[in-house]
Design an enzyme around this catalytic site. Structure first.
Site, PDB file in Angstrom:
ATOM      1  N   GLN A  71      -3.147  -5.832  18.308  1.00 37.34           N
ATOM      2  CA  GLN A  71      -3.669  -5.636  16.961  1.00 37.34           C
ATOM      3  C   GLN A  71      -3.724  -6.973  16.229  1.00 37.34           C
ATOM      4  O   GLN A  71      -2.695  -7.603  15.991  1.00 37.34           O
ATOM      5  CB  GLN A  71      -2.753  -4.656  16.219  1.00 37.34           C
ATOM      6  CG  GLN A  71      -2.737  -4.774  14.711  1.00 37.34           C
ATOM      7  CD  GLN A  71      -3.852  -4.008  14.060  1.00 37.34           C
ATOM      8  OE1 GLN A  71      -4.990  -4.441  14.099  1.00 37.34           O
ATOM      9  NE2 GLN A  71      -3.529  -2.872  13.485  1.00 37.34           N
ATOM     10  N   ARG A  74      -4.471  -7.484  13.162  1.00 40.62           N
ATOM     11  CA  ARG A  74      -4.064  -7.346  11.773  1.00 40.62           C
ATOM     12  C   ARG A  74      -2.534  -7.280  11.716  1.00 40.62           C
ATOM     13  O   ARG A  74      -1.931  -6.221  11.818  1.00 40.62           O
ATOM     14  CB  ARG A  74      -4.683  -6.084  11.176  1.00 40.62           C
ATOM     15  CG  ARG A  74      -4.470  -5.957   9.677  1.00 40.62           C
ATOM     16  CD  ARG A  74      -5.253  -4.782   9.141  1.00 40.62           C
ATOM     17  NE  ARG A  74      -5.236  -4.736   7.697  1.00 40.62           N
ATOM     18  CZ  ARG A  74      -5.999  -3.936   6.969  1.00 40.62           C
ATOM     19  NH1 ARG A  74      -6.843  -3.122   7.569  1.00 40.62           N
ATOM     20  NH2 ARG A  74      -5.932  -3.944   5.668  1.00 40.62           N
ATOM     21  N   GLY A 122       3.135  13.867   2.094  1.00 42.81           N
ATOM     22  CA  GLY A 122       3.159  13.785   3.541  1.00 42.81           C
ATOM     23  C   GLY A 122       1.979  12.973   4.051  1.00 42.81           C
ATOM     24  O   GLY A 122       1.160  12.474   3.275  1.00 42.81           O
ATOM     25  N   GLN A 138      -3.750  12.177   6.822  1.00 45.99           N
ATOM     26  CA  GLN A 138      -4.697  11.786   7.872  1.00 45.99           C
ATOM     27  C   GLN A 138      -3.922  11.385   9.120  1.00 45.99           C
ATOM     28  O   GLN A 138      -3.082  10.488   9.075  1.00 45.99           O
ATOM     29  CB  GLN A 138      -5.569  10.615   7.416  1.00 45.99           C
ATOM     30  CG  GLN A 138      -6.639  10.223   8.442  1.00 45.99           C
ATOM     31  CD  GLN A 138      -7.519   9.081   7.958  1.00 45.99           C
ATOM     32  OE1 GLN A 138      -7.301   8.557   6.868  1.00 45.99           O
ATOM     33  NE2 GLN A 138      -8.483   8.695   8.764  1.00 45.99           N
ATOM     34  N   GLY A 162      -3.797   3.451  12.518  1.00 38.11           N
ATOM     35  CA  GLY A 162      -2.879   4.153  11.636  1.00 38.11           C
ATOM     36  C   GLY A 162      -1.519   3.482  11.539  1.00 38.11           C
ATOM     37  O   GLY A 162      -0.558   4.095  11.071  1.00 38.11           O
ATOM     38  N   GLU A 163      -1.440   2.212  11.963  1.00 37.82           N
ATOM     39  CA  GLU A 163      -0.138   1.527  11.933  1.00 37.82           C
ATOM     40  C   GLU A 163       0.404   1.422  10.509  1.00 37.82           C
ATOM     41  O   GLU A 163       1.612   1.503  10.286  1.00 37.82           O
ATOM     42  CB  GLU A 163      -0.258   0.128  12.555  1.00 37.82           C
ATOM     43  CG  GLU A 163       1.072  -0.608  12.616  1.00 37.82           C
ATOM     44  CD  GLU A 163       0.981  -1.952  13.326  1.00 37.82           C
ATOM     45  OE1 GLU A 163       1.892  -2.777  13.122  1.00 37.82           O
ATOM     46  OE2 GLU A 163       0.001  -2.175  14.076  1.00 37.82           O
ATOM     47  N   ARG A 164      -0.481   1.252   9.536  1.00 35.80           N
ATOM     48  CA  ARG A 164      -0.020   1.151   8.136  1.00 35.80           C
ATOM     49  C   ARG A 164       0.665   2.449   7.699  1.00 35.80           C
ATOM     50  O   ARG A 164       1.712   2.437   7.053  1.00 35.80           O
ATOM     51  CB  ARG A 164      -1.210   0.827   7.227  1.00 35.80           C
ATOM     52  CG  ARG A 164      -0.848   0.651   5.752  1.00 35.80           C
ATOM     53  CD  ARG A 164      -2.037   0.076   4.989  1.00 35.80           C
ATOM     54  NE  ARG A 164      -1.768   0.026   3.562  1.00 35.80           N
ATOM     55  CZ  ARG A 164      -2.062   0.985   2.705  1.00 35.80           C
ATOM     56  NH1 ARG A 164      -2.652   2.110   3.146  1.00 35.80           N
ATOM     57  NH2 ARG A 164      -1.783   0.871   1.428  1.00 35.80           N
ATOM     58  N   GLU A 200     -12.582   1.115  13.641  1.00 35.05           N
ATOM     59  CA  GLU A 200     -11.882   1.800  12.556  1.00 35.05           C
ATOM     60  C   GLU A 200     -11.443   0.807  11.485  1.00 35.05           C
ATOM     61  O   GLU A 200     -11.577   1.066  10.289  1.00 35.05           O
ATOM     62  CB  GLU A 200     -10.655   2.532  13.128  1.00 35.05           C
ATOM     63  CG  GLU A 200     -10.101   3.632  12.217  1.00 35.05           C
ATOM     64  CD  GLU A 200      -9.094   3.105  11.217  1.00 35.05           C
ATOM     65  OE1 GLU A 200      -8.811   3.818  10.230  1.00 35.05           O
ATOM     66  OE2 GLU A 200      -8.597   1.987  11.403  1.00 35.05           O
TER      67      GLU A 200
END
Length: 315
Positions: A55, A57, A76, A79, A96-98, A130
């Site tokens: 990654q 980023r 919660g 997504q 979706g790491e963030r 993405e």
């Protein structure tokens, strides 16, 4: 069915990337309906997930993560993340790491995920597409992601892709098929065409590490980074501090750099003059006494430079 904006009538040259892009759009951000037969979201413990080591980023703003964490405590994770299975019950995050990091800060035990059987190449393309859809992506990472897609398109390494892009920019008629592939890819990605990417985007990858880091962490505007990088490297740290602490405008940054130029010119002037005048022919034209003195000074300078360059502890 919703039209896939990565699909093109007929076969796209470099069809492997065409199919990857098509699937990536289907899998990223739930833009298209789920592919028939693929499982929906399910819960996995945070401890089973690992970040993608490829990654690009790497910076995640802590204040923004804290805000997201507060939201996750109340609502919660709405997504789901996308992951791909690894060995020993672990899953690598495709995107979706963030959300994963924020969920850890929020004290959550598990998050919803979409588990997809993906190769490393598929995961890389899906992650790139993405991330490129996000408005908060900094210019350095944006260029890195786009270069990855170009490399995947041509089946080469990113460093090789840079050279191919520069060659095609200079001689577009030499490889019309590759140019057509690039035009289609960048049209689908949006925001800029490939020629502009070569001219205005690729220089981001040549930024000195100190300046590149400031762009990646969101503290330095890319256009200011380009200006700052033109100054002598020994002044980068001081100029960067001034830009960040004083919130210098572009015009003010140019003025700061311009103030350095007269001093630099004055330092270089004597050396430039000597270099222009120094030649065997010029020495032979001097009177004997002046020639002997000049030769002695040249020998002393050569010895001095040799000693200095070889002396320890100068770095």
């Amino acid at each position: 069915m919703t039209k896939n904006r990565f699909q093109k009538p007929g076969q796209l040259p470099g069809g492997s990337l065409g199919s990857l892009l098509s699937r990536s759009l289907q899998l990223s951000g739930a833009i298209l309906p789920a592919v028939l037969g693929e499982a929906g979201p399910q819960l996995l413990p945070l401890s089973a997930l690992i970040a993608n080591p490829r990654q690009p980023r790497r910076f995640f703003d802590q204040a923004s993560l804290q805000q997201l964490a507060q939201s996750l405590k109340v609502q919660g994770v709405l997504q789901p993340l996308m992951v791909r299975p690894l060995d020993a019950g672990h899953y690598e995050i495709v995107y979706g790491e963030r959300r994963w990091r924020a969920a850890q800060l929020a004290g959550l035990d598990e998050v919803p995920v979409l588990i997809r059987e993906l190769s490393a190449a598929e995961a890389e393309v899906i992650s790139a597409v993405e991330n490129l859809q996000r408005e908060d992506l900094n210019r350095y990472d944006e260029v890195t992601y786009k270069l990855r897609l170009v490399a995947q398109l041509f089946g080469i390494a990113p460093d090789e892709a840079i050279q191919v892009l520069k060659r095609l920019r200079a001689q577009p008629d030499s490889q019309p098929e590759q140019v057509a592939q690039l035009e289609h890819l960048f049209t689908q990605l949006g925001r800029e065409q490939w020629r502009s990417f070569v001219t205005n985007g690729l220089p981001a990858l040549r930024l000195p590490p100190l300046i590149a880091q400031a762009v990646q962490d969101g503290t330095l505007d890319y256009s200011k980074a380009v200006l700052l990088a033109r100054a002598p490297q020994r002044h980068h740290k001081t100029l960067l501090r001034r830009v960040l602490t004083r919130s210098l405008t572009h015009a003010e940054l140019r003025e700061e750099i311009a103030r350095l130029e007269p001093a630099l010119s004055e330092q270089a002037a004597p050396l430039s003059t000597v270099k222009r005048q120094l030649s065997a022919r010029r020495l032979s034209q001097l009177p004997a006494e002046r020639r002997q003195r000049a030769e002695k000074l040249i020998s002393e300078l050569a010895a001095l430079l040799s000693d200095e360059l070889g002396a320890p502890g100068l770095e």
